[in-house]
Design an enzyme around this catalytic site. Structure first.
Site, PDB file in Angstrom:
ATOM      1  N   ALA A   1      50.145  36.567  42.024  1.00  0.00           N
ATOM      2  CA  ALA A   1      49.917  35.034  41.911  1.00  0.00           C
ATOM      3  C   ALA A   1      48.785  34.385  42.898  1.00  0.00           C
ATOM      4  O   ALA A   1      48.173  33.787  42.437  1.00  0.00           O
ATOM      5  CB  ALA A   1      51.167  34.072  41.873  1.00  0.00           C
ATOM      6  N   ALA A   2      48.765  35.242  44.148  1.00  0.00           N
ATOM      7  CA  ALA A   2      48.037  34.676  45.050  1.00  0.00           C
ATOM      8  C   ALA A   2      46.342  35.306  45.146  1.00  0.00           C
ATOM      9  O   ALA A   2      45.687  35.035  45.973  1.00  0.00           O
ATOM     10  CB  ALA A   2      48.566  34.909  46.526  1.00  0.00           C
TER      11      ALA A   2
ATOM     12  N   ARG B   1      42.915  36.791  43.580  1.00  0.00           N
ATOM     13  CA  ARG B   1      41.734  36.116  42.978  1.00  0.00           C
ATOM     14  C   ARG B   1      41.973  35.697  41.424  1.00  0.00           C
ATOM     15  O   ARG B   1      41.870  34.556  40.938  1.00  0.00           O
ATOM     16  CB  ARG B   1      40.308  36.939  43.049  1.00  0.00           C
ATOM     17  CG  ARG B   1      39.747  36.840  44.246  1.00  0.00           C
ATOM     18  CD  ARG B   1      38.245  37.710  44.492  1.00  0.00           C
ATOM     19  NE  ARG B   1      38.980  39.227  44.417  1.00  0.00           N
ATOM     20  CZ  ARG B   1      39.211  39.754  45.414  1.00  0.00           C
ATOM     21  NH1 ARG B   1      39.163  39.321  46.880  1.00  0.00           N
ATOM     22  NH2 ARG B   1      39.629  41.158  45.416  1.00  0.00           N
TER      23      ARG B   1
ATOM     24  N   ARG C   1      53.168  40.034  46.089  1.00  0.00           N
ATOM     25  CA  ARG C   1      53.626  41.334  46.975  1.00  0.00           C
ATOM     26  C   ARG C   1      54.655  41.169  48.033  1.00  0.00           C
ATOM     27  O   ARG C   1      54.548  40.061  48.792  1.00  0.00           O
ATOM     28  CB  ARG C   1      52.624  42.143  47.374  1.00  0.00           C
ATOM     29  CG  ARG C   1      52.888  43.368  47.946  1.00  0.00           C
ATOM     30  CD  ARG C   1      51.437  44.110  48.307  1.00  0.00           C
ATOM     31  NE  ARG C   1      50.672  43.065  49.359  1.00  0.00           N
ATOM     32  CZ  ARG C   1      51.223  42.790  50.690  1.00  0.00           C
ATOM     33  NH1 ARG C   1      51.919  43.550  51.195  1.00  0.00           N
ATOM     34  NH2 ARG C   1      50.425  42.064  51.320  1.00  0.00           N
TER      35      ARG C   1
ATOM     36  N   GLY D   1      45.154  43.266  32.676  1.00  0.00           N
ATOM     37  CA  GLY D   1      43.856  43.049  33.045  1.00  0.00           C
ATOM     38  C   GLY D   1      43.602  44.147  34.218  1.00  0.00           C
ATOM     39  O   GLY D   1      42.254  44.307  34.460  1.00  0.00           O
TER      40      GLY D   1
ATOM     41  N   MET E   1      38.479  40.850  29.824  1.00  0.00           N
ATOM     42  CA  MET E   1      39.176  39.692  29.036  1.00  0.00           C
ATOM     43  C   MET E   1      38.266  38.654  28.327  1.00  0.00           C
ATOM     44  O   MET E   1      38.673  37.696  27.577  1.00  0.00           O
ATOM     45  CB  MET E   1      40.345  39.183  29.554  1.00  0.00           C
ATOM     46  CG  MET E   1      41.382  39.892  30.094  1.00  0.00           C
ATOM     47  SD  MET E   1      42.849  40.337  28.835  1.00  0.00           S
ATOM     48  CE  MET E   1      43.639  41.496  29.603  1.00  0.00           C
TER      49      MET E   1
ATOM     50  N   HIS F   1      29.596  44.144  41.367  1.00  0.00           N
ATOM     51  CA  HIS F   1      30.612  43.217  41.614  1.00  0.00           C
ATOM     52  C   HIS F   1      30.742  42.943  43.114  1.00  0.00           C
ATOM     53  O   HIS F   1      30.019  43.683  43.824  1.00  0.00           O
ATOM     54  CB  HIS F   1      31.816  43.882  41.119  1.00  0.00           C
ATOM     55  CG  HIS F   1      32.355  43.931  39.849  1.00  0.00           C
ATOM     56  ND1 HIS F   1      31.814  45.095  38.812  1.00  0.00           N
ATOM     57  CD2 HIS F   1      32.963  43.057  38.981  1.00  0.00           C
ATOM     58  CE1 HIS F   1      32.268  44.530  37.657  1.00  0.00           C
ATOM     59  NE2 HIS F   1      32.924  43.605  37.614  1.00  0.00           N
ATOM     60  N   HIS F   2      31.483  41.912  43.451  1.00  0.00           N
ATOM     61  CA  HIS F   2      31.696  41.488  44.454  1.00  0.00           C
ATOM     62  C   HIS F   2      32.286  42.606  45.703  1.00  0.00           C
ATOM     63  O   HIS F   2      32.934  43.698  45.348  1.00  0.00           O
ATOM     64  CB  HIS F   2      32.721  40.474  44.804  1.00  0.00           C
ATOM     65  CG  HIS F   2      34.191  40.987  44.127  1.00  0.00           C
ATOM     66  ND1 HIS F   2      35.313  41.393  44.588  1.00  0.00           N
ATOM     67  CD2 HIS F   2      34.513  40.948  42.988  1.00  0.00           C
ATOM     68  CE1 HIS F   2      36.180  41.684  43.863  1.00  0.00           C
ATOM     69  NE2 HIS F   2      35.721  41.347  42.440  1.00  0.00           N
TER      70      HIS F   2
ATOM     71  N   LYS G   1      35.840  44.496  45.587  1.00  0.00           N
ATOM     72  CA  LYS G   1      36.438  45.353  44.522  1.00  0.00           C
ATOM     73  C   LYS G   1      36.386  46.817  44.852  1.00  0.00           C
ATOM     74  O   LYS G   1      35.947  47.553  45.517  1.00  0.00           O
ATOM     75  CB  LYS G   1      35.487  45.349  43.246  1.00  0.00           C
ATOM     76  CG  LYS G   1      35.827  45.991  42.110  1.00  0.00           C
ATOM     77  CD  LYS G   1      35.198  45.382  40.695  1.00  0.00           C
ATOM     78  CE  LYS G   1      35.723  46.505  39.646  1.00  0.00           C
ATOM     79  NZ  LYS G   1      36.996  46.245  39.300  1.00  0.00           N
TER      80      LYS G   1
END
Ligand SMILES: NC(=O)C1=CN([C@@H]2O[C@H](COP(=O)(O)OP(=O)(O)OC[C@H]3O[C@@H](n4cnc5c(N)ncnc54)[C@H](OP(=O)(O)O)[C@@H]3O)[C@@H](O)[C@H]2O)C=CC1
Ligand SMILES: O=C(O)C1=N[C@H](C(=O)O)C[C@H](O)C1
Length: 273
Positions: free
Chosen positions: A13-14, A16, A39, A102, A129, A160-161, A164
């Site tokens: 939940a926390a 990105r 976690r 995902g 997605m 990508h950033h 990753k």
């Protein structure tokens, strides 16, 4: 919250994507945030999920107890790590609920575990997605079918950033699979994922991958079909993680009344044939 809202759990939940999911659930009719899981040991445990995601308090603290979180839930949105998603797949199967996965960078063994879980859960899994990328996959398959391997080389490029951790990206592999399907070949045996040193000339019919990492790039992908004297480039640029989160929420709502099974975003979006 309306009585018929689909009760969703966000795991990771926390993260990105976790935060993007909480924001999209908050603004989408027909769904509600039932629980949020983080976690063990994370500094965000006990904090309000809405505060973390920047939408204000939602009265849903981030917990470390997925069993409790999945009780009375209807779906789990999971953008975490491969090992974590495998664990959650087992729990979602026990709870007989929807599991939207995902997470990328999963091994063949992980995929087998997801498929086993899908005997009891409704699993939707995709390396991307978003509607745009899934359409790009369909276009890539068509282009690869139309342009013969003898004259046209296929390369998949992604950026990508800098945070990753897996490569090539799940999306690059999705696009590579689409190209391989169009060509009627097996991607695993026909892909060139790294080049370094004296590589020799490009083997005819292979599908190449190139990986770039840097800054805050959300996700850029191009499929380049390179012929003699001409190039066809099909590309997608993600500007905001909400495109993935909206896709994940749409997938959960789609799967709500489906039978247990292993589905993709092509099924959700009506793009599968
Ligand atoms: N399919 C798609 O459309 C998309 C897929 N992705 C994929 O989603 C994944 C996550 O990406 P991103 O959000 O950027 O990564 P982040 O690292 O920001 O988020 C992952 C979150 O999972 C948490 N986590 C790790 N282990 C556990 C656990 N055992 N229980 C609960 N939570 C856990 C992490 O916590 P902590 O930080 O404390 O370790 C972190 O908050 C990646 O695989 C990425 O490639 C991303 C975007 C779109
Ligand atoms: O890690 C990310 O950020 C992303 N991961 C997915 C991938 O591996 O393709 C999807 C998107 O590109 C963002």
């Amino acid at each position: 919250m309306a009585a018929n809202d689909m009760r969703l759990v966000v795991v990771g939940a926390a993260g990105r994507m976790g935060q993007a999911l909480i924001r999209v659930i908050h603004e989408t009719e027909g769904v509600t945030l039932h629980a949020a899981v983080g976690r063990e040991g994370s500094a965000f445990i006990g904090k309000d999920a809405g505060e973390i995601a920047g939408v204000g308090p939602l009265g849903v603290p981030v917990s470390t107890d997925p069993l409790q979180a999945f009780l009375d839930a209807e779906g789990v949105l999971d953008f975490t790590t491969p090992a974590t998603s495998v664990t959650f797949a087992g729990l979602a199967a026990q709870a007989r609920i929807v599991h939207i996965i995902g997470t990328t960078g999963c091994s063949i063994e992980d995929e087998e575990k997801f498929k086993a879980a899908a005997r009891h859960a409704r699993v939707v899994k995709s390396g991307n997605m978003s509607l745009g990328v899934n359409l790009l996959g369909v276009l890539t398959e068509q282009a690869a079918r139309a342009l013969p391997a003898t004259g046209w080389d296929i390369e998949v490029m992604e950026m990508h950033h800098k945070h990753k951790v897996d490569a090539p990206s799940g999306t690059a592999l999705l696009l590579g699979e689409a190209a391989a399907k169009g060509r009627g070949i097996d991607l695993a045996s026909q892909s060139v994922r790294v080049r370094d040193g004296h590589t020799g000339a490009r083997p005819v019919g292979t599908i190449g991958f190139a990986t770039l990492r840097g800054g805050s790039v959300v996700g850029d992908h191009s499929v380049i079909l390179a012929g003699e004297g001409e190039l066809v480039t099909l590309s997608h640029s993600a500007r905001d993680r909400s495109i993935f989160a909206r896709g994940a929420v749409a997938a959960a709502l789609w799967a709500r009344d489906k039978k247990p099974g292993f589905y993709s975003m092509l099924d959700v979006l009506g793009l599968s044939r």
